[in-house]
Design an enzyme around this catalytic site. Structure first.
Site, PDB file in Angstrom:
ATOM      1  N   ASN A 178       6.089  -5.677   5.636  1.00  0.00           N
ATOM      2  CA  ASN A 178       5.188  -4.892   4.798  1.00  0.00           C
ATOM      3  C   ASN A 178       6.054  -3.853   4.103  1.00  0.00           C
ATOM      4  O   ASN A 178       6.532  -2.909   4.742  1.00  0.00           O
ATOM      5  CB  ASN A 178       4.116  -4.212   5.646  1.00  0.00           C
ATOM      6  CG  ASN A 178       3.292  -3.221   4.827  1.00  0.00           C
ATOM      7  OD1 ASN A 178       3.180  -3.347   3.614  1.00  0.00           O
ATOM      8  ND2 ASN A 178       2.741  -2.225   5.496  1.00  0.00           N
ATOM      9  N   GLY A 179       6.290  -4.061   2.820  1.00  0.00           N
ATOM     10  CA  GLY A 179       7.142  -3.104   2.127  1.00  0.00           C
ATOM     11  C   GLY A 179       7.447  -3.522   0.712  1.00  0.00           C
ATOM     12  O   GLY A 179       7.036  -4.581   0.247  1.00  0.00           O
ATOM     13  N   GLU A 180       8.155  -2.642   0.042  1.00  0.00           N
ATOM     14  CA  GLU A 180       8.683  -2.925  -1.286  1.00  0.00           C
ATOM     15  C   GLU A 180      10.166  -2.599  -1.261  1.00  0.00           C
ATOM     16  O   GLU A 180      10.558  -1.474  -0.926  1.00  0.00           O
ATOM     17  CB  GLU A 180       7.972  -2.082  -2.355  1.00  0.00           C
ATOM     18  CG  GLU A 180       6.486  -2.369  -2.495  1.00  0.00           C
ATOM     19  CD  GLU A 180       6.178  -3.799  -2.919  1.00  0.00           C
ATOM     20  OE1 GLU A 180       7.030  -4.416  -3.584  1.00  0.00           O
ATOM     21  OE2 GLU A 180       5.087  -4.282  -2.594  1.00  0.00           O
ATOM     22  N   LEU A 239      -2.849   8.286  -9.162  1.00  0.00           N
ATOM     23  CA  LEU A 239      -3.760   9.313  -8.678  1.00  0.00           C
ATOM     24  C   LEU A 239      -3.328  10.652  -9.274  1.00  0.00           C
ATOM     25  O   LEU A 239      -2.164  11.038  -9.158  1.00  0.00           O
ATOM     26  CB  LEU A 239      -3.760   9.376  -7.150  1.00  0.00           C
ATOM     27  CG  LEU A 239      -4.260   8.125  -6.434  1.00  0.00           C
ATOM     28  CD1 LEU A 239      -4.296   8.355  -4.923  1.00  0.00           C
ATOM     29  CD2 LEU A 239      -5.644   7.706  -6.926  1.00  0.00           C
ATOM     30  N   GLY A 246       1.445  11.517  -5.040  1.00  0.00           N
ATOM     31  CA  GLY A 246       2.352  12.671  -5.102  1.00  0.00           C
ATOM     32  C   GLY A 246       2.781  13.231  -3.763  1.00  0.00           C
ATOM     33  O   GLY A 246       3.302  14.352  -3.711  1.00  0.00           O
ATOM     34  N   ARG A 277      -1.699 -10.804   3.712  1.00  0.00           N
ATOM     35  CA  ARG A 277      -0.931 -10.493   2.504  1.00  0.00           C
ATOM     36  C   ARG A 277      -1.780  -9.855   1.410  1.00  0.00           C
ATOM     37  O   ARG A 277      -2.865 -10.339   1.084  1.00  0.00           O
ATOM     38  CB  ARG A 277      -0.294 -11.769   1.939  1.00  0.00           C
ATOM     39  CG  ARG A 277       0.614 -11.482   0.733  1.00  0.00           C
ATOM     40  CD  ARG A 277       1.143 -12.738   0.086  1.00  0.00           C
ATOM     41  NE  ARG A 277       2.041 -12.386  -1.017  1.00  0.00           N
ATOM     42  CZ  ARG A 277       2.360 -13.189  -2.022  1.00  0.00           C
ATOM     43  NH1 ARG A 277       1.855 -14.423  -2.054  1.00  0.00           N
ATOM     44  NH2 ARG A 277       3.161 -12.787  -2.985  1.00  0.00           N
ATOM     45  N   LEU A 278      -1.264  -8.777   0.850  1.00  0.00           N
ATOM     46  CA  LEU A 278      -1.713  -8.253  -0.429  1.00  0.00           C
ATOM     47  C   LEU A 278      -0.639  -8.628  -1.440  1.00  0.00           C
ATOM     48  O   LEU A 278       0.495  -8.155  -1.356  1.00  0.00           O
ATOM     49  CB  LEU A 278      -1.887  -6.729  -0.376  1.00  0.00           C
ATOM     50  CG  LEU A 278      -2.222  -6.040  -1.703  1.00  0.00           C
ATOM     51  CD1 LEU A 278      -3.581  -6.494  -2.230  1.00  0.00           C
ATOM     52  CD2 LEU A 278      -2.183  -4.520  -1.557  1.00  0.00           C
ATOM     53  N   ASP A 280      10.267  -9.786  -3.173  1.00  0.00           N
ATOM     54  CA  ASP A 280      11.349  -8.852  -2.871  1.00  0.00           C
ATOM     55  C   ASP A 280      11.693  -8.862  -1.382  1.00  0.00           C
ATOM     56  O   ASP A 280      12.830  -8.588  -0.999  1.00  0.00           O
ATOM     57  CB  ASP A 280      10.972  -7.434  -3.315  1.00  0.00           C
ATOM     58  CG  ASP A 280       9.642  -6.977  -2.739  1.00  0.00           C
ATOM     59  OD1 ASP A 280       8.631  -7.643  -3.002  1.00  0.00           O
ATOM     60  OD2 ASP A 280       9.613  -5.966  -2.016  1.00  0.00           O
ATOM     61  N   CYS A 337       0.254  -4.622   3.028  1.00  0.00           N
ATOM     62  CA  CYS A 337       0.026  -5.813   3.830  1.00  0.00           C
ATOM     63  C   CYS A 337      -0.108  -5.359   5.271  1.00  0.00           C
ATOM     64  O   CYS A 337       0.059  -4.180   5.583  1.00  0.00           O
ATOM     65  CB  CYS A 337       1.195  -6.790   3.695  1.00  0.00           C
ATOM     66  SG  CYS A 337       1.500  -7.359   1.996  1.00  0.00           S
TER      67      CYS A 337
END
Length: 528
Positions: free
Chosen positions: A72-74, A229, A333, A48-49, A96, A2
């Site tokens: 913007n975060g998780e 990925l 990664g 927003r995404l 969340d 986001c």
């Protein structure tokens, strides 16, 4: 990902300008855009995404009484945190991010920042106190910049520099592991180890395996499809191997390379076949490199050589995924190299120097590999998740005694490799020599970029033009090319990047003029 922009000033003309600058990062959040105007007390906008709670209830800014939040975060421990506050706070969504509000009201900004098991940036406006607060995760996985407005001198925040460039005299990255309450305070320096763990090798292997597995399991929480990925190198292959064990159906994997001579794609195919993934190869052309380069530098907001080289493949594969699939979250990664070692850290003269270098790399990663992953993925309306950046995992690996992390076996990242022996991956993948992502998409990518730069500047022009830049002075024609493009978009903003990413030149065999491991004497079979 986001994106948000926050203006704390009262100037009416500047507030109109910031609303326009906010639109420059719309790609970070293509699902909805909402603005809250606080009159003379400021302004906040959010793109927003939708990843968790796809309903409009998850839209931001989230407002509860006098608290306005953009994040913007998780937040990976949001279920545990939510359970602590369900009797005291009426949650309006299953986002969340919303758990930050009751946490903040209960504990304040410092303890809120410390309590989050998350990759995040957030800004809070308290309309009663008429005060702004902000915080960023300890690694800096999610981007945040701040500056002081030209009109009022009051602070402004944005997910990317481009939203502040026109309205602020000076723009700086918000330091990772810090919070703001009118002043900046460090709440967690993840590079520093208070006490090294005294574990034997078997216990270390077990802990690395378990902690990384938990880090990946957390990051699979999503209300939208997740992809992986896969370069075929050690780090992304381990992430995919663990993901394949945790998900009941075949995971979707993506590899990228240049048409003429890709290196990674054959190894990625080998891993995909072994794991039984739904695999896609994305190949690009020489022309794609030059069609993409200028916009790539605008997007990434950097002039750093290795960041730009490595961004090319990641940008193009993310573009393909956004245009051809329904995937919204990508597992990557990054961060393994910083804590386990690069090719050049084989030459660390002492364990103390190895640890010191790891501290530097993890402290600065928000300007390099993490920046690359964020910008090249978010600019296509996707979200990057970085399991090697799990806070518990990073804290543990940093606390392993450096003599055990150094290359004492003839191959780097020995601890990580041993931790995943068994049937996770084919043995030749698990013990494959490291190749930098910028090299492994195909050596010709870097060769084409260098050749173009050589054709652009004569030796005399190079010497004259490079001297214009006193900070991070370009030292090759390729670096001058990137810097001149950067300055077209962001004149005078070079100090948002500390310097060029380079090996430690004070070490034997590391005083080189190119960041690629190809120039090191131990590159060996890495590029085969």
């Amino acid at each position: 990902m986001c994106g948000f922009t926050v203006y704390t000033g009262s100037d009416k003309k500047e507030r109109l300008s910031i609303a326009h600058e906010f639109t420059k990062i719309k790609y970070r959040g293509p699902d909805s855009s909402i603005i809250r105007d606080f009159g003379d007390e400021g302004w906040m906008g959010f793109h927003r995404l939708s990843i968790m709670d796809l309903s409009p209830k998850g839209n931001q800014p989230i407002v509860y009484k006098n608290i306005n939040l953009v994040c913007n975060g998780e937040v990976y421990n949001y279920n545990e945190l939510r359970a602590q506050y369900e009797d005291k706070y009426e949650f309006r969504s299953h986002s969340d991010s919303e758990v930050i509000i009751p946490l903040f009201l209960d504990k304040g900004i410092e303890e809120t920042a410390k309590a989050l098991d998350a990759e995040y940036v957030f800004v809070i406006y308290d309309s009663v106190e008429k005060k702004y607060f902000a915080a960023r995760d300890p690694i800096g996985i999610r981007p945040l910049f701040y500056g002081y407005s030209k009109a009022t001198g009051e602070i402004a925040f944005a997910s990317e520099m481009k939203s502040l460039h026109e309205i602020c005299d000076e723009v700086k990255p918000f330091p990772p592991g810090h919070y703001y309450d009118g002043e900046f305070h460090c709440y967690h320096d993840i590079s520093k180890v208070e006490k090294f763990v005294d574990h034997d090798l078997d216990e270390i292997f077990k802990n690395i395996n378990e902690k990384l597995t938990k880090g990946i399991e957390k990051r699979l929480q999503s209300d939208v499809p997740v992809g992986f990925l896969l370069s075929g190198g050690l780090d992304s292959s381990i992430v995919c191997a663990i993901g394949a064990r945790l998900i009941d159906e075949p995971i979707k994997t993506f590899a990228v390379g240049i048409e003429d001579g890709p290196i990674d794609t054959k190894y990625a195919r080998q891993v995909a076949d072994y794991l039984g993934t739904d695999h896609t190869e994305v190949l690009f052309t020489k022309q794609d490199i030059f069609d993409t380069l200028s916009h790539l530098i605008y997007t990434t907001e950097t002039f750093d050589i290795t960041t730009i080289r490595a961004s090319m493949g990641m940008y193009l594969v993310s573009k393909y995924i956004a245009e051809n699939t329904d995937i919204k979250v990508l597992m990557t990664g990054e961060i393994s190299d910083e804590i386990f070692g690069y090719k050049y850290t084989d030459f660390a003269p002492t364990p103390e120097e190895f640890q010191k270098e790891a501290e530097k790399r993890i402290r600065e990663i928000y300007m390099y590999d993490v920046l690359r992953a964020d910008r090249t993925i978010s600019c296509h309306g996707l979200e990057a998740r970085v399991p090697f950046g799990d806070l518990d995992f990073v804290n543990y690996v940093m606390s392993i005694k450096p003599e055990k992390k150094m290359n004492f076996t003839g191959i780097g990242k020995y601890l990580l490799r041993k931790a995943f022996e068994g049937d996770y991956l084919p043995q030749d993948i698990l013990y494959r020599e490291k190749a930098a992502f910028s090299d492994a998409v195909g050596h010709s990518v870097v060769d084409y970029l260098k050749e173009y730069a050589e054709q652009t500047y004569s030796d005399e022009e190079f010497e004259t033009l490079r001297k214009k830049y006193t900070h991070a002075t370009p030292f090759t024609k390729e670096s001058l090319l990137y810097r001149e493009i950067f300055e077209q978009y962001y004149p005078g903003r070079s100090e948002v990047i500390k310097d060029f990413w380079m090996p430690n030149k004070t070490w034997e065999n590391c005083d080189v003029d190119d960041p690629s491991a190809r120039v090191l004497p131990n590159y060996g079979a890495s590029g085969i």
